[in-house]
Write a protein that holds these residues in place. Structure first.
Motif, short mmCIF file in Angstrom:
data_model
loop_
_atom_site.label_atom_id
_atom_site.label_comp_id
_atom_site.label_asym_id
_atom_site.label_seq_id
_atom_site.Cartn_x
_atom_site.Cartn_y
_atom_site.Cartn_z
N ALA A 221 0.84 -1.21 0.00
CA ALA A 221 0.00 0.00 0.00
C ALA A 221 0.87 1.25 0.00
O ALA A 221 0.55 2.24 -0.66
CB ALA A 221 -0.92 -0.01 1.21
N GLY A 222 1.98 1.22 0.75
CA GLY A 222 2.86 2.37 0.79
C GLY A 222 3.47 2.68 -0.57
O GLY A 222 3.51 3.84 -0.99
N ILE A 223 3.94 1.66 -1.25
CA ILE A 223 4.52 1.86 -2.58
C ILE A 223 3.47 2.40 -3.55
O ILE A 223 3.70 3.35 -4.31
CB ILE A 223 5.12 0.55 -3.12
CG1 ILE A 223 6.32 0.13 -2.25
CG2 ILE A 223 5.52 0.68 -4.58
CD1 ILE A 223 6.86 -1.25 -2.58
N MET A 225 0.59 4.04 -2.88
CA MET A 225 0.18 5.40 -2.54
C MET A 225 1.28 6.41 -2.88
O MET A 225 1.01 7.51 -3.36
CB MET A 225 -0.17 5.48 -1.06
CG MET A 225 -1.51 4.91 -0.70
SD MET A 225 -2.89 5.95 -1.25
CE MET A 225 -2.75 7.34 -0.10
N GLY A 226 2.53 6.03 -2.62
CA GLY A 226 3.63 6.94 -2.90
C GLY A 226 3.73 7.28 -4.37
O GLY A 226 3.84 8.45 -4.75
N PHE A 227 3.71 6.25 -5.22
CA PHE A 227 3.80 6.49 -6.65
C PHE A 227 2.57 7.22 -7.18
O PHE A 227 2.69 8.09 -8.06
CB PHE A 227 3.98 5.16 -7.40
CG PHE A 227 5.41 4.72 -7.50
CD1 PHE A 227 6.24 5.26 -8.47
CD2 PHE A 227 5.94 3.80 -6.62
CE1 PHE A 227 7.58 4.88 -8.55
CE2 PHE A 227 7.26 3.40 -6.70
CZ PHE A 227 8.09 3.94 -7.67
N THR A 228 1.41 6.89 -6.65
CA THR A 228 0.19 7.56 -7.11
C THR A 228 0.23 9.05 -6.78
O THR A 228 -0.08 9.89 -7.63
CB THR A 228 -1.05 6.92 -6.45
OG1 THR A 228 -1.12 5.54 -6.81
CG2 THR A 228 -2.32 7.62 -6.90
N GLU A 229 0.62 9.37 -5.55
CA GLU A 229 0.69 10.77 -5.14
C GLU A 229 1.71 11.54 -5.97
O GLU A 229 1.47 12.68 -6.36
CB GLU A 229 1.05 10.86 -3.65
CG GLU A 229 1.17 12.28 -3.12
CD GLU A 229 -0.11 13.06 -3.20
OE1 GLU A 229 -0.05 14.25 -3.59
OE2 GLU A 229 -1.18 12.51 -2.87
N ALA A 230 2.86 10.94 -6.23
CA ALA A 230 3.91 11.63 -6.97
C ALA A 230 3.56 11.79 -8.44
O ALA A 230 3.97 12.77 -9.08
CB ALA A 230 5.23 10.87 -6.83
#
Length: 324
Positions: A221-223, A225-230
């Motif tokens: 989930a962290g990976i 969410m991180g890529f989606t936000e960026a």
């Protein structure tokens, strides 16, 4: 004359001409740094004016040093910069400091003046010509007072109303770039992983299996969410700041939110681990409520419904699915 393997010389090995040349290039660099700060602080016009005034001060110092060099050694100034000299004070990259915010830029400017003062104090001891020695001493005193002058300029150009407005703008930027993505990630990680972790826990009653599922769910989930936000917003039009910073804030907090109630399952006893995980979930959800209220100014009642009630429903769904 001993040279280091990386090509730098000690300050004590420099000639007076080289010390003068080093002072000239340093003043020029500092003036450019202040000019860069002023340009980057376009949304903070009062603070930008402070740095433009400090740039003008550095340019005056540079002109005085060039005149002294021409008097003693002529117009051909040796090319020597701070990176050529061992033990010489360094400067943080302008782009890095500027990205850290207004207060960080102000702190770096104060450190620049303190380092320049130490340099001129050392240069005075190396000078043999009375005129050069006097100039270095005058510049040391000027740099010593420059921090005070910067404060005076701030008081003159940055009135309380302007300062308050700039601080609000800086706080808003911090919220948009770090707090909001981090909070979204923490909510997603804390709530979305409840169902798979507790479904696995009650379906298997095996702490180690539950821990592995929790780690996988949290990191995945962290990976995501991180890529989606960026990737979904470069921040140019929205003004939300660096996509890389937002991506890291969102990804790290998402993973942290899930890991909080996955780590207790390192405890071999199932019910002990589960009771501790319940306690962690309780703390996580109320921490999110507090952050929402503190930084996003969300009313407590609404934040409680959104986070605590919603999280409780997801937790119950995971337990029912796993227990059934």
């Amino acid at each position: 004359m001993i040279w280091f393997s990386n090509g730098r010389k000690r300050f004590s090995e420099l000639t007076e001409q080289q010390v003068l040349a080093l002072a000239i290039s340093s003043e020029e660099d500092d003036a450019r740094i202040y000019a860069s700060y002023a340009e980057r602080l376009g949304e903070f016009p009062a603070s930008a004016a402070v740095f433009r005034a400090m740039e003008a001060e550095e340019n005056e110092h540079r002109r005085a040093l060039i005149a002294e060099h021409e008097r003693r050694f002529g117009g051909a100034i040796p090319l020597i910069r701070r990176e050529h000299v061992a033990e010489y004070f360094s400067r943080s990259p302008v782009w890095l400091v500027a990205n850290l915010g207004l207060d960080r830029i102000r702190e770096e400017a104060e450190r620049m003046e303190e380092a320049a003062c130490r340099f001129y104090d050392a240069a005075v001891k190396r000078a043999t010509d009375p005129s050069t020695r006097r100039l270095f001493g005058d510049l040391a005193e000027a740099e010593r007072q420059h921090k005070g002058k910067a404060h005076d300029l701030t008081e003159t150009l940055l009135d309380p109303q302007s300062r308050e407005g700039e601080d609000k703008t800086a706080r808003r930027q911090m919220i948009l770039t770090l707090v909001q993505p981090g909070l979204a990630g923490l909510m997603d990680g804390s709530v979305s992983t409840l169902a798979p972790i507790f479904a696995t826990a009650f379906a298997t009653q095996d702490p180690w299996t539950t821990f592995l599922v929790g780690i996988a769910a949290s990191v995945g989930a962290g990976i995501s969410m991180g890529f989606t936000e960026a990737a979904h917003d470069d921040g140019v039009l929205s003004g939300r700041g660096s996509p890389v910073k937002r991506g890291f804030a969102s990804g790290i907090m998402t993973a942290a939110g899930g890991l909080g109630h996955a780590l207790p399952y390192l405890i071999p006893d199932f019910w002990t681990a589960t009771m501790i995980a319940f306690a962690v979930v309780f703390v996580e959800l109320w921490a999110i409520v507090w952050i929402q209220h503190r930084f996003m100014e969300t009313p407590i009642a609404r934040a409680t419904v959104q986070v605590v009630v919603g999280g409780a429903l997801v937790l119950a769904a995971g337990i029912l699915i796993g227990g059934g």
